[in-house]
Structures are given as structure tokens and as C-alpha cells.
Scaffold this motif. Structure first.
Motif, mmCIF file in Angstrom:
data_model
loop_
_atom_site.group_PDB
_atom_site.id
_atom_site.type_symbol
_atom_site.label_atom_id
_atom_site.label_comp_id
_atom_site.label_asym_id
_atom_site.label_seq_id
_atom_site.Cartn_x
_atom_site.Cartn_y
_atom_site.Cartn_z
ATOM 1 N N HIS A 130 0.847 -1.205 0.000
ATOM 2 C CA HIS A 130 0.000 0.000 0.000
ATOM 3 C C HIS A 130 0.886 1.261 0.000
ATOM 4 O O HIS A 130 1.901 1.304 0.694
ATOM 5 N N PRO A 131 0.497 2.253 -0.805
ATOM 6 C CA PRO A 131 1.324 3.473 -0.868
ATOM 7 C C PRO A 131 1.596 4.080 0.511
ATOM 8 O O PRO A 131 2.676 4.616 0.742
ATOM 9 N N ALA A 132 0.638 3.971 1.433
ATOM 10 C CA ALA A 132 0.850 4.571 2.763
ATOM 11 C C ALA A 132 1.995 3.859 3.477
ATOM 12 O O ALA A 132 2.872 4.505 4.069
ATOM 13 N N THR A 133 2.021 2.508 3.395
ATOM 14 C CA THR A 133 3.098 1.762 4.055
ATOM 15 C C THR A 133 4.432 2.060 3.380
ATOM 16 O O THR A 133 5.450 2.239 4.055
ATOM 17 N N GLN A 134 4.409 2.107 2.043
ATOM 18 C CA GLN A 134 5.660 2.389 1.335
ATOM 19 C C GLN A 134 6.177 3.790 1.661
ATOM 20 O O GLN A 134 7.371 4.014 1.799
ATOM 21 N N ARG A 135 5.251 4.743 1.828
ATOM 22 C CA ARG A 135 5.625 6.105 2.221
ATOM 23 C C ARG A 135 6.248 6.077 3.615
ATOM 24 O O ARG A 135 7.287 6.670 3.860
ATOM 25 N N ASN A 136 5.598 5.353 4.521
ATOM 26 C CA ASN A 136 6.111 5.271 5.894
ATOM 27 C C ASN A 136 7.486 4.604 5.925
ATOM 28 O O ASN A 136 8.382 5.026 6.655
ATOM 29 N N PHE A 137 7.627 3.553 5.114
ATOM 30 C CA PHE A 137 8.901 2.826 5.041
ATOM 31 C C PHE A 137 10.019 3.778 4.590
ATOM 32 O O PHE A 137 11.088 3.853 5.215
ATOM 33 N N SER A 138 9.763 4.549 3.513
ATOM 34 C CA SER A 138 10.790 5.480 3.010
ATOM 35 C C SER A 138 11.109 6.518 4.070
ATOM 36 O O SER A 138 12.272 6.879 4.284
ATOM 37 N N GLN A 139 10.066 7.012 4.733
ATOM 38 C CA GLN A 139 10.285 8.043 5.752
ATOM 39 C C GLN A 139 11.142 7.492 6.889
ATOM 40 O O GLN A 139 12.079 8.130 7.357
ATOM 41 N N LEU A 140 10.811 6.276 7.312
ATOM 42 C CA LEU A 140 11.558 5.687 8.431
ATOM 43 C C LEU A 140 13.003 5.431 8.034
ATOM 44 O O LEU A 140 13.919 5.675 8.825
ATOM 45 N N GLU A 141 13.203 4.978 6.796
ATOM 46 C CA GLU A 141 14.590 4.781 6.336
ATOM 47 C C GLU A 141 15.336 6.108 6.352
ATOM 48 O O GLU A 141 16.488 6.167 6.791
ATOM 49 N N ALA A 142 14.655 7.158 5.884
ATOM 50 C CA ALA A 142 15.294 8.482 5.879
ATOM 51 C C ALA A 142 15.576 8.957 7.300
ATOM 52 O O ALA A 142 16.533 9.690 7.540
ATOM 53 N N ASP A 143 14.747 8.524 8.255
ATOM 54 C CA ASP A 143 14.962 8.915 9.660
ATOM 55 C C ASP A 143 16.058 8.077 10.321
ATOM 56 O O ASP A 143 16.356 8.267 11.493
ATOM 57 N N GLY A 144 16.602 7.114 9.580
ATOM 58 C CA GLY A 144 17.705 6.326 10.131
ATOM 59 C C GLY A 144 17.290 5.006 10.742
ATOM 60 O O GLY A 144 18.111 4.295 11.316
ATOM 61 N N VAL A 145 15.993 4.648 10.612
ATOM 62 C CA VAL A 145 15.551 3.346 11.127
ATOM 63 C C VAL A 145 16.084 2.260 10.186
ATOM 64 O O VAL A 145 16.104 2.442 8.970
#
Ligand code: CTP
Length: 398
Positions: A130-145
Motif C-alpha cells: 500500500h502506498p501509505a506503508t511504502q511512504r512510511n517505510f521510506s520516511q523511516l529509512e530516511a529517519d535512520g531506522v
């Protein structure tokens, strides 16, 4: 391998929670101490009793458990571990993390922690895609998770695809990798990034279209390999990465001063799009329209930071990497630029509008070094950064 390491294990509410029981056992076998935290939903899948029996420790469940607050506040709990592991990381938990919500113990700990976080996602394939999960995934990766998985395969819900939680031993391997020193451990690396702003008057400036995406990705990739990164950035569109020392500047002169202050370094990566000129006649008052016609701006040349550092006689970084944004005859121009600037490598790219590279998420680069031109296929800017970081590690550790 994991002896004396403390893992704060947050178990989310998904069918994969049963694998977390095995994960606890595997971690303890390797000498790790596991502090378990269960979300409300997780308690529907595994019982607090089985989790605490395997962990040999109290299970934390409720933010408002006053006994816990008296024993150990949630802030302290979030920081007492060497690593926070979220397994299974459900779509809901990832959404809360990406959105900065803190409405239960697990999400509050994840907001309060200053410890690295590793997520093992687990969810239905449609939910993962789902685009929402993929968005969250990218955001979390960018946050260093950091992430392990999800894997592809048959799912408990009968569907097939990515979304299965990684197996406990894969998660253990990823946890061990978080603790093993990267090839750049002990190396200090400077990265410049983003555009510079050159003031015309207090409200106007000259700038360029650099988003800072490539420089930010390089800084993140170097830090992931263990380097201590000093990240000197102009006003970029993208947020600076986690776990680097950020120095925010505006003008080329400020960037030059910040670079000097960061020395000595083992390597310098100059990814910033530094303005070549500044307005020498910049006004300290806002310029007004005048009947005498248009204002005339006088320019002065900015310091060439890359060239200056590459030509340092004392204390030159072992490796100096420049970037070249070209629109034609890329190899020829970049090779000449490498010689002119005196740097070891030039990472050249074609920024003609048709390529969509400037401001886009992909890059196609040619790395020019003493050995000649090495053409890399078009790939994501993160991939370019990771590959460059590995190449830098190779050069600094040979
Ligand atoms: N650079 C720098 N300081 C400057 C200008 C550029 O450190 N004042 C660095 C950039 O960070 C990049 C490299 O030099 O690594 C290439 O810069 P560029 O402006 O493209 O090169 P120029 O020598 O200005 O060549 P041209 O404008 O003719 O392309």
C-alpha cells in the motif's frame, strides 16, 4: 557475539508475533539480555507469561503503569538498551513511528529513544505494498531506522508476496551486524551538500536547484559503514540524515569556513552545488525600486572549496572526491575538472533537463579517477551513495 548487549524488543500485534518467542530464545542463547514490550494487540497473539518466561525478565505493557514509572520511567526504559528491535513491525506500528505518534507504551518508547532502531516488518502483502506503508517505510529509512525483511513467501492469510517477517535467525544476524564495526569505523569524513544562497539584500538571494538529495544519501551511507561524518549543508530540500554531525550554512563563504573547522578528516566528499559567485555589492537594506533604473549587481568570485582542500600542502585528506554536474561531453569535461580541481575522484553526472536527474530520485554517474572513467548504470541516488561509500571504504582501508 551478543554478550553484554541489551535488546529492547517491541512485539507488535500480528500473527508473526509467535516467531518473536523463538527470537527471544535465540538472542538469549547468544548472551543478549532481552527486555520485552508488548503492544495491546500483541497480547492477542502471545501471552505476557510466555514472553516473560522466555526473556527471564518483566514484560512492559502499559504506559500508565505507575509501578513501572517508579521503577524505571519510559524515557529511561527507551534508552537503557543497546538496540531497539521491533518484531513484528506491523503496518500500524510503522505508521505511528513515521507519523511521530506516541499514544501507547511501544510508540512512546520509539519516540523517546536515542538508541538505533531495527524493524522487522510483517503484514499482508497488500498492506505492505500500500502506498501509505511504502511512504512510511521510506520516511523511516530516511529517519535512520534500519530494516530486516520483509521476506517474500506464503503468508498466514493465504496470499503470496512480500510481507512475511524475516525468520528469527535472519533477525539475529541483522542484530549482530548492527553491532559489528563497519569498514569506516574510526574514519572521519566530511561531506558538503545542498545549494548555497548568496544574498543580494536581506530578503533576496541567488541560489540553484540542488535538492541536497545525493549529498545527504552519501552522508547516510558513510555513517552506515561506521564513519564519523561531518555534514556541512546549505539550505537543502531534504532533511539531514540521522547520526551525522550537521553544520548548517547558507553562503559559500560560510561553507568554506565550516569545512576548515571540520579538518582534519580522512576523506572529503564535496557534493554541494556551491555558487561560483556572490554579490559583492550585497546591501544590508532591502533594495527599492528606483527612478534611476535597474539596480546593477557586482559579483565577486567565491572560494573554490574543493580546489583549496585538494591542494592543501599540510593535512590534505587522504581522499578528496568532487562532483561535476555537466550537460554535455560529460567524460571530457569531468576529466578536465578533476585535473583542474586536483581531487582524486570526480563523480560526474549529466544534469541536462531531459535526464530528470537534477531534483529527481535517480542518478547515472561516471566516476573519474587516476585509473580512468568508470560508468555506473542508472540507479537510485541511495544506491549510488551506498556504492560510493563502499568504494571510499576500499580506498581508505587498503
Ligand atoms: N565546488 C566547491 N566550491 C566552489 C565551487 C565548486 O567546492 N566554489 C565543488 C563542488 O562541490 C563540486 C565541484 O567543485 O564538487 C564541481 O563544481 P562546479 O561548480 O561544477 O565546477 P566549476 O569548476 O565551477 O566548473 P564549471 O562551472 O565550469 O562547470
Amino acid at each position: 557475539m551478543l554478550s553484554s548487549k541489551r535488546i529492547l524488543l517491541i512485539i507488535g500485534g500480528g500473527i508473526a508475533a509467535y516467531k518473536s518467542l523463538d527470537l527471544i530464545r535465540r538472542l538469549r542463547e547468544r548472551g543478549a539480555a532481552v527486555t520485552p514490550v508488548l503492544t495491546r494487540a500483541a497480547e492477542e497473539f502471545v501471552t505476557p507469561l510466555s514472553v516473560s518466561a522466555l526473556a527471564g525478565e518483566k514484560v512492559y505493557r502499559d504506559l500508565f503503569d505507575l509501578t513501572d514509572e517508579a521503577e524505571m520511567g519510559h524515557i529511561q526504559l527507551s534508552r537503557s538498551a543497546d538496540l531497539v528491535v521491533v518484531a513484528p513491525a506491523t503496518a500500524d506500528l510503522m505508521g505511528k513511528m513515521a507519523g511521530g505518534l506516541a499514544n501507547d507504551l511501544a510508540s512512546t518508547l520509539l519516540m523517546a529513544t536515542d538508541t538505533p532502531v531495527l524493524c522487522a516488518p510483517a503484514m499482508n502483502v497488500r498492506m505492505w505494498e500500500h502506498p501509505a506503508t511504502q511512504r512510511n517505510f521510506s520516511q523511516l529509512e530516511a529517519d535512520g531506522v534500519r530494516f530486516v525483511g520483509p521476506n517474500e513467501g506464503d503468508m498466514a492469510c493465504g496470499e503470496y508476496g512480500p510481507g512475511r517477517m524475516s525468520e528469527p535467525l535472519e533477525i539475529v544476524a541483522s542484530i549482530e551486524a548492527q553491532f559489528s564495526a563497519g569498514p569506516l569505523t574510526g574514519k572521519r569524513i566530511l561531506v558538503t551538500s545542498g545549494p548555497t544562497y548568496e544574498p543580494i539584500d536581506p530578503v533576496r538571494y541567488i541560489a540553484n536547484r540542488s535538492s541536497g538529495a545525493q549529498g545527504t544519501a552519501v552522508a547516510r551511507a558513510l555513517a552506515a559503514l561506521g564513519a564519523e561524518v561531518i555534514f556541512v549543508t546549505g539550505p537543502a530540500d531534504v532533511s539531514p540524515p540521522e547520526r551525522v554531525n550537521v553544520v548548517q550554512v547558507e553562503t559559500a563563504q560560510q561553507m568554506s569556513d565550516a569545512v576548515d573547522a571540520a579538518l582534519p578528516v580522512d576523506a572529503g566528499v564535496f557534493a554541494a552545488a556551491v555558487a561560483d559567485w556572490r554579490v559583492s555589492s550585497a546591501s544590508d537594506k532591502k533594495l527599492k525600486k528606483s527612478r534611476d533604473g535597474l539596480p546593477a549587481l557586482e559579483f565577486a568570485e567565491n572560494p573554490d572549496i574543493l580546489k583549496r582542500i585538494a591542494h592543501m600542502e599540510d593535512g590534505r585528506p587522504l581522499l578528496v572526491v568532487g562532483f561535476a554536474a555537466e550537460t554535455d561531453n560529460v567524460i571530457e569535461h569531468a576529466t578536465a575538472k578533476r585535473a583542474r580541481k586536483g581531487c582524486d575522484w570526480i563523480v560526474a553526472n549529466d544534469v541536462s533537463p531531459a535526464t530528470g536527474i537534477m531534483g529527481g530520485s535517480e542518478n547515472a554517474v561516471i566516476v573519474i579517477s587516476e585509473e580512468g572513467a568508470e560508468e555506473w548504470p542508472r540507479m537510485g541516488k541511495d544506491e549510488v551513495a551506498k556504492r560510493l561509500a563502499v568504494k571510499i571504504a576500499g580506498a581508505l582501508t587498503k
